[in-house]
Design a protein around this motif. Structure first.
Motif, mmCIF file in Angstrom:
data_model
loop_
_atom_site.group_PDB
_atom_site.id
_atom_site.type_symbol
_atom_site.label_atom_id
_atom_site.label_comp_id
_atom_site.label_asym_id
_atom_site.label_seq_id
_atom_site.Cartn_x
_atom_site.Cartn_y
_atom_site.Cartn_z
ATOM 1 N N CYS A 17 -46.530 -63.524 -11.234
ATOM 2 C CA CYS A 17 -46.012 -62.258 -10.869
ATOM 3 C C CYS A 17 -45.872 -60.853 -11.412
ATOM 4 C CB CYS A 17 -44.585 -63.317 -10.594
ATOM 5 S SG CYS A 17 -44.137 -62.462 -9.126
ATOM 6 N N SER A 18 -46.292 -59.736 -10.866
ATOM 7 C CA SER A 18 -46.451 -58.753 -11.360
ATOM 8 C C SER A 18 -44.885 -58.679 -11.957
ATOM 9 C CB SER A 18 -47.369 -58.251 -10.566
ATOM 10 O OG SER A 18 -46.557 -56.533 -10.986
ATOM 11 N N GLU A 19 -44.273 -57.986 -12.850
ATOM 12 C CA GLU A 19 -43.307 -56.656 -12.485
ATOM 13 C C GLU A 19 -42.697 -56.386 -11.742
ATOM 14 O OE1 GLU A 19 -45.123 -56.238 -15.185
ATOM 15 O OE2 GLU A 19 -44.309 -57.656 -16.993
ATOM 16 N N PHE A 33 -39.742 -49.763 -15.390
ATOM 17 C CA PHE A 33 -41.085 -49.767 -14.816
ATOM 18 C C PHE A 33 -41.505 -48.163 -14.892
ATOM 19 C CE2 PHE A 33 -38.056 -52.123 -12.720
ATOM 20 C CZ PHE A 33 -39.553 -53.558 -12.273
ATOM 21 N N VAL A 34 -40.902 -47.185 -15.598
ATOM 22 C CA VAL A 34 -42.162 -45.703 -15.808
ATOM 23 C C VAL A 34 -42.312 -46.412 -16.830
ATOM 24 C CG1 VAL A 34 -41.997 -43.701 -16.405
ATOM 25 C CG2 VAL A 34 -39.946 -44.070 -14.863
ATOM 26 N N PHE A 35 -42.198 -46.836 -17.799
ATOM 27 C CA PHE A 35 -42.954 -47.454 -18.956
ATOM 28 C C PHE A 35 -44.139 -48.291 -18.619
ATOM 29 C CE2 PHE A 35 -38.768 -45.926 -21.035
ATOM 30 C CZ PHE A 35 -39.831 -44.654 -21.746
ATOM 31 N N LEU A 36 -43.254 -49.837 -18.394
ATOM 32 C CA LEU A 36 -44.658 -50.785 -17.799
ATOM 33 C C LEU A 36 -45.408 -49.453 -17.051
ATOM 34 C CD1 LEU A 36 -42.455 -52.817 -16.441
ATOM 35 C CD2 LEU A 36 -43.508 -53.528 -18.005
ATOM 36 N N ASP A 37 -45.215 -48.978 -16.286
ATOM 37 C CA ASP A 37 -46.479 -47.989 -15.578
ATOM 38 C C ASP A 37 -47.577 -47.481 -16.196
ATOM 39 O OD1 ASP A 37 -46.402 -48.812 -13.005
ATOM 40 O OD2 ASP A 37 -44.718 -46.848 -12.895
ATOM 41 N N SER A 40 -40.264 -50.391 -24.832
ATOM 42 C CA SER A 40 -39.537 -49.744 -24.280
ATOM 43 C C SER A 40 -39.063 -49.986 -22.979
ATOM 44 C CB SER A 40 -40.701 -47.453 -23.879
ATOM 45 O OG SER A 40 -40.850 -47.232 -25.686
ATOM 46 N N ALA A 41 -39.873 -51.018 -22.561
ATOM 47 C CA ALA A 41 -39.771 -51.031 -21.082
ATOM 48 C C ALA A 41 -38.669 -52.207 -21.275
ATOM 49 C CB ALA A 41 -41.071 -52.206 -20.227
ATOM 50 N N PHE A 42 -39.042 -53.014 -22.384
ATOM 51 C CA PHE A 42 -38.001 -53.893 -22.425
ATOM 52 C C PHE A 42 -36.540 -53.716 -22.889
ATOM 53 C CE2 PHE A 42 -36.032 -57.690 -25.199
ATOM 54 C CZ PHE A 42 -36.992 -58.975 -24.370
ATOM 55 N N ILE A 47 -41.086 -61.993 -18.084
ATOM 56 C CA ILE A 47 -43.130 -61.653 -17.616
ATOM 57 C C ILE A 47 -43.516 -60.828 -19.071
ATOM 58 C CG2 ILE A 47 -43.815 -60.204 -15.929
ATOM 59 C CD1 ILE A 47 -42.185 -61.684 -13.888
ATOM 60 N N ILE A 48 -41.951 -59.909 -18.743
ATOM 61 C CA ILE A 48 -42.685 -59.536 -20.344
ATOM 62 C C ILE A 48 -42.982 -60.137 -21.884
ATOM 63 C CG2 ILE A 48 -42.841 -56.926 -22.095
ATOM 64 C CD1 ILE A 48 -40.874 -55.914 -19.980
ATOM 65 N N GLN A 49 -42.341 -61.061 -21.374
ATOM 66 C CA GLN A 49 -42.600 -61.381 -23.140
ATOM 67 C C GLN A 49 -43.788 -62.573 -23.355
ATOM 68 O OE1 GLN A 49 -37.884 -63.196 -22.625
ATOM 69 N NE2 GLN A 49 -38.405 -63.236 -24.594
ATOM 70 N N GLU A 50 -43.645 -63.134 -21.844
ATOM 71 C CA GLU A 50 -45.257 -63.827 -21.437
ATOM 72 C C GLU A 50 -46.360 -63.244 -21.189
ATOM 73 O OE1 GLU A 50 -48.276 -65.140 -19.649
ATOM 74 O OE2 GLU A 50 -47.257 -63.921 -18.528
ATOM 75 N N THR A 51 -46.712 -61.849 -21.010
ATOM 76 C CA THR A 51 -47.449 -60.913 -21.111
ATOM 77 C C THR A 51 -47.857 -60.554 -22.484
ATOM 78 O OG1 THR A 51 -47.251 -59.957 -19.304
ATOM 79 C CG2 THR A 51 -48.327 -58.723 -20.480
#
Length: 547
Positions: free
Chosen positions: A5-7, A29-33, A39-41, A69-73
């Motif tokens: 599942c995408s963030e 979400f700016v940092f996720l892009d 930084s996103a976390f 989701i970031i941790q799993e990635t």
């Protein structure tokens, strides 16, 4: 290939019914892009704190889901599961506005559990996720992920059945078609080794290139190299090199390691050595990056919780300040009385307990001493007596014979503290042996040490092979000065081969067999195995054992 599942699929507050706006959450979400996960976390965690102040349960839950989701990635699967479990405390399964977030949370729990090989939990979480979505793409993703679990459980037929339905439903023009075709063909091949998936793999590669989907193309190269690995070394090398190049462009070290491992396995010694050095460098870099990410995520959460705890403590101290003096007197006298009573009883209990523990410890120690004394007598004392008898009764005792007897005693005495009964698979025992010699100065890579390689070897023969491999590694550590070692196990045309090579000083021209090497050769004679010593062009020692 898993579908996660995408963030961004977790709806943010601009598209929800909530009135609260959260600049930290949006900034994440700016940092996720930009793929800046740290930084996103950080901003998701700050957003979570703001949602907490606003009493926004959905916002808190979504923040935790995205952090999970970031941790799993980034490979922190245990941390991801912990964050998802925390998210579930704030998401309401009876509120339809929470459904998309609940779906993504259960899907992430399934992905992380699958990564940890907890397949039963993974299927359970995927089944729960299905209850919270009506979106056909979400349902397709879940079905694909469930099929992946069946494949990992070696239930290939069930996986093929699911993939076939998904392929029929999405159609040839779908962006998901190449991924599903790859997964279908791989499971079909695992189900039926006579089935050739190559045509479908190449078709998926071509379609992914037209869709500019490098991730799917990378997976196609991985599947092609795996298929050809034991069938056509040239093709396996071609696709492994393509996989390595594309994985570098994608900055995906996991697939770089997989490609390098294939190249090490199929290349000659000089090239294999070069690939091994790259493998070690990338492996160390990946481990450091994953550890850094885990530590960073934990530090962010820790600092946040610490600040929150300090703020709560300050508030409590401020509210209770006016009543503290009177209440403190009452508490102190109560504590003194209760402590005196408790101290008396605790003292009596501790004294009795201490006596009992000392008695039990003494009895156990005595039993251990007697047992160990018996074992030492049986192994060491009897061995020494045998040597003394030989010296007393034989005037011309060969030095080599005495050394052999003493070395045998040494081996037996060294094994006194080990329990010989083991239920572990033999290949795991070999991995454990190799790991005991692998350190920061000596890097050892082991290839092909699978259960199937040892399947037709008897228990007595396994013990002989274990002693041979241990003797090789002991000699390596004592004499070779090697820093890199490769152990390769392979089967071809019903014949098994164990290949050992290192980058040490090699054998001297006037080399004379000593006890360790002589023991190896005598064991190999018993096993009817053939030993060949090859001259390595890059130096070091290279041995081939065939049987």
């Amino acid at each position: 290939m898993l579908f996660s599942c995408s963030e961004k699929e977790v709806p943010n507050h601009k598209n929800s019914a909530k009135k609260h706006k959260n600049p930290y959450y949006e900034k994440a979400f700016v940092f996720l892009d930009k793929n800046e996960q740290d930084s996103a976390f950080y901003y998701l965690n700050k957003g979570k704190d703001l949602f907490t102040k606003l009493d926004d349960s959905l916002g808190i839950g979504k923040s935790y889901v995205n952090m999970a989701i970031i941790q799993e990635t980034t490979g922190d699967n245990f941390g991801s599961i912990e964050s998802s479990i925390t998210a579930s405390k704030f998401l309401k399964e009876n509120d339809t506005t929470h459904y998309q977030s609940v779906f993504c949370n259960y899907n992430n729990l399934g992905v992380a559990s699958n990564n940890l090989k907890n397949y039963k939990d993974a299927k359970r979480f995927y089944d729960k996720a299905l209850l919270f979505t009506k979106d056909p793409i979400d349902k397709m993703s879940l079905a694909n992920n469930i099929a992946i679990v069946y494949h990992n459980e070696k239930q290939y037929g069930k996986a093929v059945e699911i993939y076939q339905k998904l392929i029929d439903s999405v159609g040839l023009k779908s962006e998901f078609y190449p991924k599903l075709l790859l997964n279908f063909s791989r499971s079909k091949w695992f189900e039926n080794p006579n089935y050739s998936p190559v045509q479908n793999y190449l078709k998926a590669e071509l379609l992914s290139e037209s869709l500019q989907d490098d991730w799917t193309k990378d997976a196609a190269y991985a599947y092609l190299s795996a298929y050809y690995l034991n069938k056509n070394k040239d093709s396996a090398k071609l696709y492994s090199e393509k996989m390595l190049s594309l994985a570098k462009d994608l900055k995906y070290p996991i697939d770089q390691l997989e490609a390098l491992q294939n190249l090490i396995r199929i290349s000659d010694a000089p090239h294999s050595q070069n690939y091994f050095e790259n493998y070690s460098r990338i492996q160390d870099s990946l481990t450091n990056a994953q550890n850094k990410a885990k530590n960073q995520f934990a530090l962010i959460r820790f600092e946040s919780e610490k600040a929150k705890a300090e703020n709560l403590i300050w508030q409590q101290e401020h509210e209770e300040h006016e009543h503290q003096v009177e209440r403190q007197k009452l508490i102190i006298w109560g504590i003194i009385i209760i402590t005196s009573i408790l101290s008396f009883f605790i003292f009596i209990w501790i004294k009795r307990r201490r006596r009992r523990l000392i008695l039990e410890a003494n009895n156990k120690l005595q039993e251990q001493r007697l047992d160990f004394s018996k074992r030492v007598h049986d192994v060491v004392a009897n061995g020494i007596y045998e040597v003394m008898t030989t010296l007393e009764n034989q005037n011309d005792v060969p030095k080599e014979k005495l050394l052999d007897k003493l070395e045998l005693m040494y081996e037996k005495s060294r094994d006194l503290s080990y329990d010989k009964v083991s239920t572990q698979d033999f290949n795991e025992k070999i991995f454990g042996l190799v790991s005991s010699f692998d350190n920061e100065n000596i890097k050892i890579i082991i290839i092909g040490n699978e259960i199937d390689f040892w399947s037709n070897v008897s228990e007595n023969e396994k013990e002989e092979w274990f002693q041979i491999l241990r003797e090789l590694l002991v000699n390596m550590k004592k004499h070779s000065q090697a820093t890199q070692v490769i152990l390769k196990f392979s089967k071809e045309n019903g014949k098994s081969e164990i290949l050992y090579s290192d980058n040490g000083v090699g054998l001297a021209e006037n080399f004379q067999e000593k006890n360790g090497f002589a023991n190896i050769k005598s064991r190999l004679v018993e096993l009817k195995a053939e030993l060949m010593i090859e001259k390595s062009p890059s130096g070091g020692l290279k041995l081939s054992i065939k049987y």
